[in-house]
Design a protein around this motif. Structure first.
Motif: not given
Length: 170
Positions: A84, A86-87
Motif C-alpha cells: 500500500e 500510502e501506508r
C-alpha cells in the motif's frame, strides 16, 4: 436495478482502491489537462524545430517513467505485507530514495515537462513552477506523516537527503 447499482458501486470502489495505490497525484493530472487545454486555446509554442521538441520530450517522458518505475519497485521490494503506497511499512532510503525524498513526484514532474515539450508547448514551462509551489503543502504533510511513522530514522534521513532535487546535505 439494485443489482446493477451494487455492481457499479463495487466496480467504482475497486477503481478507487487501485487509483489510491497508484503513484499518480491528481494535481499532476489536472496540471497536464490544463497545459493541454491552454495549448489549444492560446498556443504558446516553444522555439526551435518540432523534431527537437519531440526528441527531448520523449527523453524526458522515458526518464520520468523510469524514475517512477524504479521508485515504485524499490518501495514494493521493501514491503513485506500487502503493498500500500500510502501506508509504508518501512522507511525506504535506498535506490532513488537515497537521492530525493520524493522520487515519484519528481518522476511525474519530469513526465509532465516531457509531455509539454513533445507537444511543443511552453505552457508546461510557465505553469510548472506554480504547480510545484501548490504541491509543496502536500509534500510537507506527507513528510510530517513519515516523521510520525518513523520517529527514529526519519529525522536523520531528512537531514541527509534533499526534499526533491538538489545536492546531498552532507
Amino acid at each position: 436495478m439494485k443489482a446493477g447499482v451494487g455492481s457499479v458501486r463495487i466496480l467504482a470502489g475497486r477503481v478507487k482502491a487501485v487509483y489510491e495505490n497508484l503513484p499518480l497525484p491528481a494535481p499532476v493530472v489536472a496540471a497536464m489537462a490544463l497545459d493541454a487545454a491552454l495549448a489549444r486555446l492560446r498556443p504558446l509554442p516553444l522555439p526551435g524545430p518540432r523534431s527537437v521538441h519531440r526528441m527531448v520530450g520523449a527523453g524526458l517522458v522515458i526518464t520520468g517513467a523510469g524514475l517512477n518505475a524504479w521508485a515504485l519497485a524499490e518501495r514494493r521490494r521493501r514491503s513485506a505485507g500487502p503493498f500500500e503506497l500510502e501506508r509504508p511499512e518501512d522507511l525506504v532510503v535506498t535506490g532513488p530514495y537515497a537521492v530525493t525524498r520524493h522520487p515519484m513526484y519528481v518522476g511525474w514532474w519530469i513526465i509532465q515537462l516531457g509531455a509539454g515539450t513533445m507537444a511543443g508547448s511552453a505552457w508546461v514551462l510557465a505553469l510548472l513552477p506554480a504547480e510545484l509551489l501548490g504541491k509543496h503543502r502536500f509534500v510537507l504533510s506527507e513528510e510530517d506523516t513519515l516523521a510520525g511513522l518513523f520517529p527514529e530514522s526519519y529525522p536523520d534521513y531528512a537531514q541527509r537527503v534533499p526534499r526533491c532535487l538538489g545536492l546531498p546535505r552532507r
